[in-house]
Design an enzyme around this catalytic site. Structure first.
Site, PDB file in Angstrom:
ATOM      1  N   HIS A   1       0.823  -1.218   0.000  1.00 41.35           N
ATOM      2  CA  HIS A   1       0.000   0.000   0.000  1.00 41.35           C
ATOM      3  C   HIS A   1       0.851   1.260   0.000  1.00 41.35           C
ATOM      4  CE1 HIS A   1      -2.923  -3.007   0.958  1.00 41.35           C
ATOM      5  NE2 HIS A   1      -2.415  -3.202   2.161  1.00 41.35           N
ATOM      6  N   ARG A   2       1.979   1.204  -0.675  1.00 43.88           N
ATOM      7  CA  ARG A   2       2.891   2.359  -0.787  1.00 43.88           C
ATOM      8  C   ARG A   2       3.497   2.752   0.555  1.00 43.88           C
ATOM      9  NH1 ARG A   2       3.535   3.690  -6.389  1.00 43.88           N
ATOM     10  NH2 ARG A   2       2.049   2.212  -7.181  1.00 43.88           N
ATOM     11  N   LEU A   3       3.338   1.902   1.552  1.00 44.43           N
ATOM     12  CA  LEU A   3       3.958   2.211   2.845  1.00 44.43           C
ATOM     13  C   LEU A   3       5.362   1.623   2.852  1.00 44.43           C
ATOM     14  CD1 LEU A   3       0.887   1.706   5.208  1.00 44.43           C
ATOM     15  CD2 LEU A   3       1.848   3.826   4.291  1.00 44.43           C
TER      16      LEU A   3
END
Ligand SMILES: Cc1cc2nc3c(=O)[nH]c(=O)nc-3n(C[C@H](O)[C@H](O)[C@H](O)COP(=O)(O)O)c2cc1C
Length: 194
Positions: free
Chosen positions: A172-174
């Site tokens: 999640h782009r984390l």
């Protein structure tokens, strides 16, 4: 082990992993330099050495990058190893490797690459492809039957990192970002927002 050694060790471990993948050029890195007015330019170079002294690449010192490094001896390197989902970037001052170090690497290069280094006035305008091939043929003839000497304008540079950042893709782009930074007295390490 201090934090700097830890960062170099981490880089080498990632490079070893990248070498085990089927990436065609696992040592290819983007090198950024800037001119005296701070205008940046980038290109790919191959990493030819990494240890606690820094990150080494070889090139024509009269090239555009060479001219920029003469004006502004500071550079940034960035590598993205797609199969590993890992990126490393680093920044710092740049110094020339010793003549001896450059000679030691030069003799490991294939003869045709050595001839190419003589033939190419890297980054200068080229009148035609034929002219380059003719220059290569002429140097091949000139050096026939003996070792090709290293041109004085062909050497290595070492980037002495003052900041090294490891980026690992997260869900999640984390993404995970860890940044090692040289401080006045010692190195520090911390996380960065992705
Ligand atoms: C995969 C790859 C590896 C390269 N490795 C080098 C290198 O190690 N040294 C070099 O001088 N140029 C290398 N080049 C060519 C440079 O990207 C660049 O075209 C050249 O150095 C001239 O750059 P400049 O005009 O900015 O000085 C490589 C290019 C590619 C695509």
């Amino acid at each position: 082990m201090d934090l700097y050694d830890e960062a170099i060790k981490m880089f080498r471990a990632l490079l070893d992993r990248a070498m085990e993948t089927d990436l065609p050029e696992p040592t290819a890195m983007t090198l950024a330099t800037a001119d005296g007015r701070g205008r940046p330019s980038t290109r790919t170079v191959l990493l030819k050495g990494v240890d606690e002294r820094g990150f080494v690449f070889y090139t024509n010192t009269r090239s555009r990058k060479g001219a920029q490094l003469a004006d502004n001896a500071w550079a940034a390197l960035c590598v993205f190893w797609q199969p590993l989902k890992e990126q490393v970037k680093l920044e710092g001052p740049v110094e020339r490797v010793t003549e001896e170090e450059a000679d030691d690497y030069w003799v490991t290069r294939p003869r045709d690459s050595q001839i190419g280094a003589w033939a190419s006035d890297q980054s200068a305008p080229l009148e035609s492809r034929e002219a380059l091939l003719a220059r290569a043929a002429s140097y091949r003839e000139q050096f026939e039957g003996r070792d090709v000497p290293r041109p004085s304008h062909w050497s290595g540079y070492r980037v002495l990192p003052e900041r090294i950042e490891f980026w690992t893709a997260g869900e999640h782009r984390l993404h995970h970002r860890v940044c090692y930074q040289k401080g006045r007295d010692e190195w520090t390490v911390g996380l960065l927002n992705p």
